[in-house]
Design an enzyme around this catalytic site. Structure first.
Site, PDB file in Angstrom:
ATOM      1  N   THR A 298      -4.347  84.376   7.752  1.00 47.05           N
ATOM      2  CA  THR A 298      -5.205  85.250   7.667  1.00 47.05           C
ATOM      3  C   THR A 298      -4.436  86.603   7.191  1.00 47.05           C
ATOM      4  O   THR A 298      -5.268  87.016   6.288  1.00 47.05           O
ATOM      5  CB  THR A 298      -5.731  85.968   9.303  1.00 47.05           C
ATOM      6  OG1 THR A 298      -4.807  86.126   9.405  1.00 47.05           O
ATOM      7  CG2 THR A 298      -6.382  84.536   9.546  1.00 47.05           C
ATOM      8  N   GLY A 299      -2.799  86.774   6.906  1.00 45.09           N
ATOM      9  CA  GLY A 299      -1.804  87.636   6.081  1.00 45.09           C
ATOM     10  C   GLY A 299      -2.007  87.148   4.307  1.00 45.09           C
ATOM     11  O   GLY A 299      -2.504  86.502   4.287  1.00 45.09           O
TER      12      GLY A 299
ATOM     13  N   LYS B 205      -6.858  86.517  16.204  1.00 37.90           N
ATOM     14  CA  LYS B 205      -7.549  86.253  15.493  1.00 37.90           C
ATOM     15  C   LYS B 205      -8.316  84.351  15.915  1.00 37.90           C
ATOM     16  O   LYS B 205      -9.817  83.929  14.505  1.00 37.90           O
ATOM     17  CB  LYS B 205      -7.480  86.151  14.105  1.00 37.90           C
ATOM     18  CG  LYS B 205      -6.972  87.455  13.700  1.00 37.90           C
ATOM     19  CD  LYS B 205      -7.024  88.209  12.394  1.00 37.90           C
ATOM     20  CE  LYS B 205      -6.532  89.333  12.071  1.00 37.90           C
ATOM     21  NZ  LYS B 205      -6.178  89.467  10.490  1.00 37.90           N
TER      22      LYS B 205
ATOM     23  N   THR C  46       9.505  81.822   4.939  1.00 35.15           N
ATOM     24  CA  THR C  46       9.729  83.388   5.577  1.00 35.15           C
ATOM     25  C   THR C  46      10.855  83.478   5.103  1.00 35.15           C
ATOM     26  O   THR C  46      12.185  81.987   6.081  1.00 35.15           O
ATOM     27  CB  THR C  46       9.111  83.945   6.908  1.00 35.15           C
ATOM     28  OG1 THR C  46       7.694  83.304   7.698  1.00 35.15           O
ATOM     29  CG2 THR C  46       9.213  85.083   7.715  1.00 35.15           C
ATOM     30  N   GLU C  47      11.336  84.527   4.985  1.00 36.86           N
ATOM     31  CA  GLU C  47      13.058  84.675   4.333  1.00 36.86           C
ATOM     32  C   GLU C  47      13.770  85.709   5.811  1.00 36.86           C
ATOM     33  O   GLU C  47      12.731  86.113   5.748  1.00 36.86           O
ATOM     34  CB  GLU C  47      13.512  85.082   2.840  1.00 36.86           C
ATOM     35  CG  GLU C  47      12.787  86.090   2.712  1.00 36.86           C
ATOM     36  CD  GLU C  47      13.015  86.220   1.403  1.00 36.86           C
ATOM     37  OE1 GLU C  47      13.866  85.661   0.293  1.00 36.86           O
ATOM     38  OE2 GLU C  47      11.886  86.235   0.655  1.00 36.86           O
TER      39      GLU C  47
ATOM     40  N   GLU D  42      24.382  75.442  -4.160  1.00 39.65           N
ATOM     41  CA  GLU D  42      24.934  77.112  -5.108  1.00 39.65           C
ATOM     42  C   GLU D  42      26.481  77.748  -3.659  1.00 39.65           C
ATOM     43  O   GLU D  42      27.132  76.503  -2.121  1.00 39.65           O
ATOM     44  CB  GLU D  42      24.094  77.824  -4.511  1.00 39.65           C
ATOM     45  CG  GLU D  42      23.618  77.890  -3.387  1.00 39.65           C
ATOM     46  CD  GLU D  42      21.972  78.919  -3.300  1.00 39.65           C
ATOM     47  OE1 GLU D  42      21.980  79.507  -4.744  1.00 39.65           O
ATOM     48  OE2 GLU D  42      21.792  79.067  -2.516  1.00 39.65           O
TER      49      GLU D  42
ATOM     50  N   HIS E 192      20.730  85.153  -1.075  1.00 40.43           N
ATOM     51  CA  HIS E 192      20.298  85.432  -0.201  1.00 40.43           C
ATOM     52  C   HIS E 192      21.235  85.192   1.148  1.00 40.43           C
ATOM     53  O   HIS E 192      22.344  85.290   0.335  1.00 40.43           O
ATOM     54  CB  HIS E 192      18.984  84.339  -0.202  1.00 40.43           C
ATOM     55  CG  HIS E 192      19.642  83.023  -0.925  1.00 40.43           C
ATOM     56  ND1 HIS E 192      20.148  82.646  -0.499  1.00 40.43           N
ATOM     57  CD2 HIS E 192      19.074  82.378  -1.807  1.00 40.43           C
ATOM     58  CE1 HIS E 192      20.038  81.210  -1.421  1.00 40.43           C
ATOM     59  NE2 HIS E 192      19.867  81.555  -2.306  1.00 40.43           N
TER      60      HIS E 192
END
Length: 293
Positions: free
Chosen positions: A17-18, A43, A97-98, A209, A248
């Protein structure tokens, strides 16, 4: 068959819902992913995107038959959302999510031990099976069904490599973003094992990386594996300074550990073909498959 995601996958979204959940779940549904509901505490009982919203993952799984979840919960509560899905024995959890606190991810890794859940991420762009479905936030449009499996630590480079593989007249079987944070779920080595065993995957591309040991662990596995499938790698960050985070949390090379040159040496020693530059990955894959034929 595809790895992790197929036409029978039934998906819940935790945090649907976000704003982010709403936007990306709508795109996933447009692509053909079978989303069956959402979970947002407080909710439950509502409808969102014409789908039912539940209070708890266990209730949602029981009512919908979901066998995968994607997490769009903000960093402060993301670990609790993942642990709830793990306790509900959700087979697959993908976390976009980070910047989740490191100690929270330690708790998540502990919850995974001995359980039935495979976690992809956190800080993952997700999983994409062209023409079948996507479970994440990756761009679409340049992907095509084919035999090239892609495992990546970088979201932006994944989009570039997918486009190059398609431009080379090939396509992708499954693309997996393992996540860019230092502590996460399934890694390159485990994904590599799955793709090398997949009948629809003819070769595998690793996008690595600086930082961590993902690439070295994949090289260690390949050194002892017997496979005729070519493995190609792109490792970026050769000019990255030591002891400085780049982009990151997981992209951090410390003195004598995690640098790009060391990763390249380990992979080359295991028989992996290294793409000389980011813009030559597609051509390197094409050549490797042509030589195999």
């Amino acid at each position: 068959m595809a790895v992790f995601l197929n036409r029978e996958t039934r998906v819940l979204c935790q945090g649907m819902t976000g704003w982010a959940g709403t936007y990306h779940v709508a795109r996933m549904m447009e692509y053909g992913t079978q989303v069956v509901g959402g979970v947002t505490p407080g909710k439950g009982g509502r409808s969102h995107l014409n789908l039912p919203v539940y209070e708890r993952v266990a209730d949602a799984r029981r009512e919908t038959g979901a066998n995968a979840s994607i997490v769009f919960v903000p960093p402060a509560n993301a670990a609790a959302a993942m642990i709830e899905a793990i306790e509900a024995e959700m087979p697959l959890v993908v976390t976009v999510t980070e910047r989740i606190p490191t100690l929270d991810m330690v708790r998540v890794r502990s919850a995974l031990k001995g359980g039935r859940t495979t976690l992809v991420g956190a800080n993952s762009q997700g999983i994409l099976v062209p023409g079948v479905g996507k479970l994440g936030v990756m761009a679409t449009g340049s992907e095509r069904p084919g035999g090239v499996g892609i495992i990546s630590r970088s979201a932006s480079l994944t989009s570039e490599v997918v486009a190059q593989v398609t431009a080379a007249g090939l396509g992708q079987s499954t693309t997996i973003g393992v996540g860019g944070d230092p502590i996460h779920g399934i890694g390159m080595r485990e994904c590599l094992e799955l793709l090398l065993e997949d009948a629809d995957t003819e070769c595998v591309v690793l996008i690595g990386e600086i930082g961590g040991t993902e690439e070295e662990e994949a090289a260690e596995y390949l050194a002892g594996a017997r496979t005729s499938k070519p493995v190609i790698a792109l490792i970026v960050g050769l000019e990255a300074p030591l002891d400085r985070r780049m982009g990151h949390a997981g992209a951090l090379a410390l003195s004598g550990k995690g640098d790009a040159a060391g990763k390249i040496r380990a992979l080359e020693a295991a028989g992996v073909r290294i793409a000389p530059s980011a813009h030559l990955v597609g051509e390197t894959v094409r050549q490797a498959l042509a030589e195999r034929s």
